[in-house]
Design a protein around this motif. Structure first.
Motif, PDB file in Angstrom:
ATOM      1  N   ALA A 169       0.832  -1.202   0.000  1.00 58.07           N
ATOM      2  CA  ALA A 169       0.000   0.000   0.000  1.00 58.07           C
ATOM      3  C   ALA A 169       0.865   1.250   0.000  1.00 58.07           C
ATOM      4  CB  ALA A 169      -0.923   0.006   1.212  1.00 58.07           C
ATOM      5  N   TYR A 170       0.370   2.278  -0.704  1.00 58.56           N
ATOM      6  CA  TYR A 170       1.032   3.573  -0.766  1.00 58.56           C
ATOM      7  C   TYR A 170      -0.002   4.678  -0.541  1.00 58.56           C
ATOM      8  CZ  TYR A 170       4.821   1.083  -3.207  1.00 58.56           C
ATOM      9  OH  TYR A 170       5.836   0.218  -3.546  1.00 58.56           O
ATOM     10  N   VAL A 171       0.473   5.854  -0.086  1.00 60.69           N
ATOM     11  CA  VAL A 171      -0.376   7.047  -0.088  1.00 60.69           C
ATOM     12  C   VAL A 171       0.044   7.903  -1.277  1.00 60.69           C
ATOM     13  CG1 VAL A 171      -1.101   7.159   2.309  1.00 60.69           C
ATOM     14  CG2 VAL A 171       1.129   8.048   1.686  1.00 60.69           C
ATOM     15  N   MET A 172      -0.951   8.493  -1.923  1.00 60.53           N
ATOM     16  CA  MET A 172      -0.729   9.078  -3.228  1.00 60.53           C
ATOM     17  C   MET A 172      -0.545  10.594  -3.191  1.00 60.53           C
ATOM     18  SD  MET A 172      -0.576   6.325  -4.799  1.00 60.53           S
ATOM     19  CE  MET A 172      -0.421   6.902  -6.502  1.00 60.53           C
ATOM     20  N   ASN A 173       0.306  11.069  -4.084  1.00 60.98           N
ATOM     21  CA  ASN A 173       0.710  12.469  -4.132  1.00 60.98           C
ATOM     22  C   ASN A 173      -0.460  13.418  -4.361  1.00 60.98           C
ATOM     23  OD1 ASN A 173       3.212  14.363  -4.507  1.00 60.98           O
ATOM     24  ND2 ASN A 173       1.836  14.886  -6.189  1.00 60.98           N
ATOM     25  N   GLU A 174      -1.290  13.130  -5.354  1.00 62.87           N
ATOM     26  CA  GLU A 174      -2.347  14.082  -5.722  1.00 62.87           C
ATOM     27  C   GLU A 174      -3.359  14.276  -4.602  1.00 62.87           C
ATOM     28  OE1 GLU A 174      -0.220  15.108  -8.311  1.00 62.87           O
ATOM     29  OE2 GLU A 174      -0.332  12.926  -8.297  1.00 62.87           O
TER      30      GLU A 174
ATOM     31  N   GLU B  47       6.827  20.504 -10.164  1.00 61.21           N
ATOM     32  CA  GLU B  47       5.901  19.536 -10.773  1.00 61.21           C
ATOM     33  C   GLU B  47       4.784  19.149  -9.807  1.00 61.21           C
ATOM     34  OE1 GLU B  47       9.282  18.946 -10.625  1.00 61.21           O
ATOM     35  OE2 GLU B  47       9.611  19.826 -12.623  1.00 61.21           O
ATOM     36  N   PHE B  48       4.668  19.850  -8.686  1.00 60.79           N
ATOM     37  CA  PHE B  48       3.680  19.579  -7.646  1.00 60.79           C
ATOM     38  C   PHE B  48       3.826  18.177  -7.056  1.00 60.79           C
ATOM     39  CE2 PHE B  48       1.959  23.292  -9.669  1.00 60.79           C
ATOM     40  CZ  PHE B  48       1.446  24.026  -8.600  1.00 60.79           C
ATOM     41  N   GLN B  49       5.088  17.785  -6.879  1.00 65.32           N
ATOM     42  CA  GLN B  49       5.407  16.559  -6.152  1.00 65.32           C
ATOM     43  C   GLN B  49       5.693  16.937  -4.699  1.00 65.32           C
ATOM     44  OE1 GLN B  49       5.924  13.032  -7.044  1.00 65.32           O
ATOM     45  NE2 GLN B  49       5.909  13.003  -4.796  1.00 65.32           N
TER      46      GLN B  49
ATOM     47  N   CYS C 209     -12.640   0.257  -8.697  1.00 63.33           N
ATOM     48  CA  CYS C 209     -11.358   0.335  -7.979  1.00 63.33           C
ATOM     49  C   CYS C 209     -10.158  -0.100  -8.817  1.00 63.33           C
ATOM     50  CB  CYS C 209     -11.416  -0.459  -6.678  1.00 63.33           C
ATOM     51  SG  CYS C 209     -11.614  -2.235  -6.893  1.00 63.33           S
ATOM     52  N   GLU C 210     -10.396  -0.741  -9.968  1.00 62.56           N
ATOM     53  CA  GLU C 210      -9.290  -1.112 -10.842  1.00 62.56           C
ATOM     54  C   GLU C 210      -9.122  -0.152 -12.020  1.00 62.56           C
ATOM     55  OE1 GLU C 210      -8.977  -5.200 -12.040  1.00 62.56           O
ATOM     56  OE2 GLU C 210      -9.898  -5.923 -10.194  1.00 62.56           O
ATOM     57  N   ARG C 211      -9.970   0.852 -12.098  1.00 61.17           N
ATOM     58  CA  ARG C 211      -9.906   1.789 -13.231  1.00 61.17           C
ATOM     59  C   ARG C 211      -8.634   2.614 -13.157  1.00 61.17           C
ATOM     60  NH1 ARG C 211     -14.417   2.867 -16.515  1.00 61.17           N
ATOM     61  NH2 ARG C 211     -13.308   4.792 -17.071  1.00 61.17           N
ATOM     62  N   GLN C 212      -7.792   2.496 -14.169  1.00 61.32           N
ATOM     63  CA  GLN C 212      -6.502   3.186 -14.158  1.00 61.32           C
ATOM     64  C   GLN C 212      -6.646   4.696 -14.246  1.00 61.32           C
ATOM     65  OE1 GLN C 212      -3.514   1.167 -13.700  1.00 61.32           O
ATOM     66  NE2 GLN C 212      -5.326   0.007 -13.092  1.00 61.32           N
ATOM     67  N   ASP C 213      -7.788   5.185 -14.763  1.00 66.78           N
ATOM     68  CA  ASP C 213      -7.976   6.627 -14.860  1.00 66.78           C
ATOM     69  C   ASP C 213      -8.355   7.253 -13.524  1.00 66.78           C
ATOM     70  OD1 ASP C 213     -10.380   5.265 -14.934  1.00 66.78           O
ATOM     71  OD2 ASP C 213     -11.358   6.641 -16.316  1.00 66.78           O
ATOM     72  N   LEU C 214      -8.606   6.448 -12.501  1.00 70.85           N
ATOM     73  CA  LEU C 214      -9.000   6.964 -11.191  1.00 70.85           C
ATOM     74  C   LEU C 214      -7.957   6.706 -10.108  1.00 70.85           C
ATOM     75  CD1 LEU C 214     -12.750   5.800 -11.133  1.00 70.85           C
ATOM     76  CD2 LEU C 214     -11.850   8.050 -11.735  1.00 70.85           C
ATOM     77  N   ILE C 215      -7.087   5.744 -10.316  1.00 71.73           N
ATOM     78  CA  ILE C 215      -6.230   5.259  -9.236  1.00 71.73           C
ATOM     79  C   ILE C 215      -5.292   6.332  -8.688  1.00 71.73           C
ATOM     80  CG2 ILE C 215      -4.261   3.727  -8.784  1.00 71.73           C
ATOM     81  CD1 ILE C 215      -5.766   1.584 -10.380  1.00 71.73           C
ATOM     82  N   GLY C 216      -4.640   7.082  -9.557  1.00 72.68           N
ATOM     83  CA  GLY C 216      -3.611   8.006  -9.098  1.00 72.68           C
ATOM     84  C   GLY C 216      -4.117   9.133  -8.224  1.00 72.68           C
ATOM     85  N   ALA C 217      -5.394   9.486  -8.323  1.00 69.78           N
ATOM     86  CA  ALA C 217      -5.934  10.589  -7.541  1.00 69.78           C
ATOM     87  C   ALA C 217      -6.503  10.144  -6.204  1.00 69.78           C
ATOM     88  CB  ALA C 217      -7.022  11.314  -8.335  1.00 69.78           C
TER      89      ALA C 217
ATOM     90  N   VAL D  48       3.507   9.398  -3.143  1.00 69.67           N
ATOM     91  CA  VAL D  48       4.120   8.947  -4.396  1.00 69.67           C
ATOM     92  C   VAL D  48       3.133   9.041  -5.556  1.00 69.67           C
ATOM     93  CG1 VAL D  48       5.683   7.372  -3.190  1.00 69.67           C
ATOM     94  CG2 VAL D  48       3.469   6.520  -4.000  1.00 69.67           C
ATOM     95  N   ARG D  49       3.686   8.895  -6.745  1.00 65.71           N
ATOM     96  CA  ARG D  49       2.905   8.790  -7.971  1.00 65.71           C
ATOM     97  C   ARG D  49       3.142   7.408  -8.583  1.00 65.71           C
ATOM     98  NH1 ARG D  49       4.187  15.023  -9.940  1.00 65.71           N
ATOM     99  NH2 ARG D  49       2.145  15.882  -9.355  1.00 65.71           N
ATOM    100  N   ILE D  50       2.285   7.043  -9.523  1.00 68.19           N
ATOM    101  CA  ILE D  50       2.333   5.695 -10.095  1.00 68.19           C
ATOM    102  C   ILE D  50       3.690   5.389 -10.707  1.00 68.19           C
ATOM    103  CG2 ILE D  50       1.368   4.167 -11.873  1.00 68.19           C
ATOM    104  CD1 ILE D  50      -0.509   4.532  -9.533  1.00 68.19           C
ATOM    105  N   GLU D  51       4.296   6.366 -11.388  1.00 67.14           N
ATOM    106  CA  GLU D  51       5.579   6.090 -12.033  1.00 67.14           C
ATOM    107  C   GLU D  51       6.677   5.801 -11.009  1.00 67.14           C
ATOM    108  OE1 GLU D  51       5.036  10.687 -12.281  1.00 67.14           O
ATOM    109  OE2 GLU D  51       3.787   8.874 -12.425  1.00 67.14           O
ATOM    110  N   GLN D  52       6.558   6.363  -9.816  1.00 63.29           N
ATOM    111  CA  GLN D  52       7.528   6.069  -8.765  1.00 63.29           C
ATOM    112  C   GLN D  52       7.344   4.641  -8.235  1.00 63.29           C
ATOM    113  OE1 GLN D  52       6.202   9.612  -6.694  1.00 63.29           O
ATOM    114  NE2 GLN D  52       8.294  10.389  -6.646  1.00 63.29           N
ATOM    115  N   ILE D  53       6.099   4.233  -8.110  1.00 59.58           N
ATOM    116  CA  ILE D  53       5.818   2.848  -7.706  1.00 59.58           C
ATOM    117  C   ILE D  53       6.373   1.881  -8.748  1.00 59.58           C
ATOM    118  CG2 ILE D  53       4.007   1.181  -7.176  1.00 59.58           C
ATOM    119  CD1 ILE D  53       2.255   3.517  -6.263  1.00 59.58           C
TER     120      ILE D  53
END
Length: 257
Positions: free
Chosen positions: A143-148, A173-175, A239-247, A187-192
């Motif tokens: 599990a991770y907590v997300m940047n956005e 870059e608002f990181q 919950c598996e939709r990639q367009d929603l996960i990062g936020a 974190v963001r997905i690319e970091q994971i």
């Protein structure tokens, strides 16, 4: 780790996942864990907290090993253990599981420690330790907590964005640029993805266990039981939709050794 221990000595972790605002996180995570269980699964939970997952899985009859950093949480966890449970509890750190042999567990849960590791080296070390103690072909939940989520809530909603930019706590870059005193790293997905590549782990899928829940806490608390059940059904369908996960506030990366 001093800041983490002091924080959780005061935080009501035991009741966090029982409220409507955080219950989706628990229900969806458990649903996915159950997909990979077999009758003889041996399970390790690293960062077990007060035992919300460990005790639930022990209630199902599974052989559980719980590792937790915070002594206060360990006391609460141990108080929940029943005579019939097959559960062992250790005080320990996700970055050093040297007291556990290689290739021991079918499923490893790493559902909290990555929140509190602030360097790439420590995150990779934790992933590699989880990988080492997992059997070949075994499953690791991370599990991770997300940047956005942090940018939108703490930054804009709670009006800290300007001060954070001025203080260098948010990049161009608002990181989020977290320090250990901030307790959480975002974190963001690319970091994971980069962590998985370095640790040599294969993704099965990545989900969000809470989706929009943390953005709408007051709304969730006001829902009727019927409405709340419909929210859970909605979240399970998305919950598996990639367009929603990062936020979302959290992701759970499901990996295979």
């Amino acid at each position: 780790m001093k800041e983490v221990i002091e924080f959780y000595n005061k935080y009501d972790e035991d009741n966090r996942l029982k409220s409507k605002t955080h219950l989706p996180e628990y229900l969806i995570t458990m649903k996915y864990i159950k997909k990979y269980l077999t009758p003889n699964s041996k399970i390790l939970e690293i960062g077990a907290g007060t035992g919300r997952y460990s005790i639930a899985l022990a209630d199902m009859g599974y052989d559980i090993t719980s590792v937790e950093l915070v002594p206060h949480n360990i006391e609460i966890l141990k108080s929940k253990i029943k005579t019939e449970h097959k559960i062992k509890v250790f005080e320990g750190n996700a970055c050093d599981l040297s007291f556990i042999e290689d290739n021991t567990y079918d499923i490893v849960l790493l559902l909290g420690p990555m929140y509190h590791l602030f360097t790439k080296e420590d995150k990779v070390r934790a992933l590699c330790e989880a990988k080492r103690v997992t059997k070949p072909g075994g499953i690791i939940f991370v599990a991770y907590v997300m940047n956005e989520y942090s940018i939108l809530t703490y930054g804009f909603k709670q009006k800290h964005i300007a001060e954070c930019v001025r203080d260098g706590r948010i990049s161009e870059e608002f990181q989020c640029m977290s320090a250990p005193s901030d307790l959480y790293d975002y974190v963001r997905i690319e970091q994971i993805d980069a962590l998985n590549q370095e640790a040599g782990l294969e993704r099965i899928k990545i989900i969000t266990p809470d989706g929009p829940a943390n953005y709408m806490r007051q709304v969730l608390n006001s829902l009727t039981e019927e409405e709340f059940e419909l929210f859970i059904q909605y979240h399970l369908s998305t919950c598996e939709r990639q367009d929603l996960i990062g936020a979302a506030a959290h992701t759970v990366d499901i990996l295979r050794k």
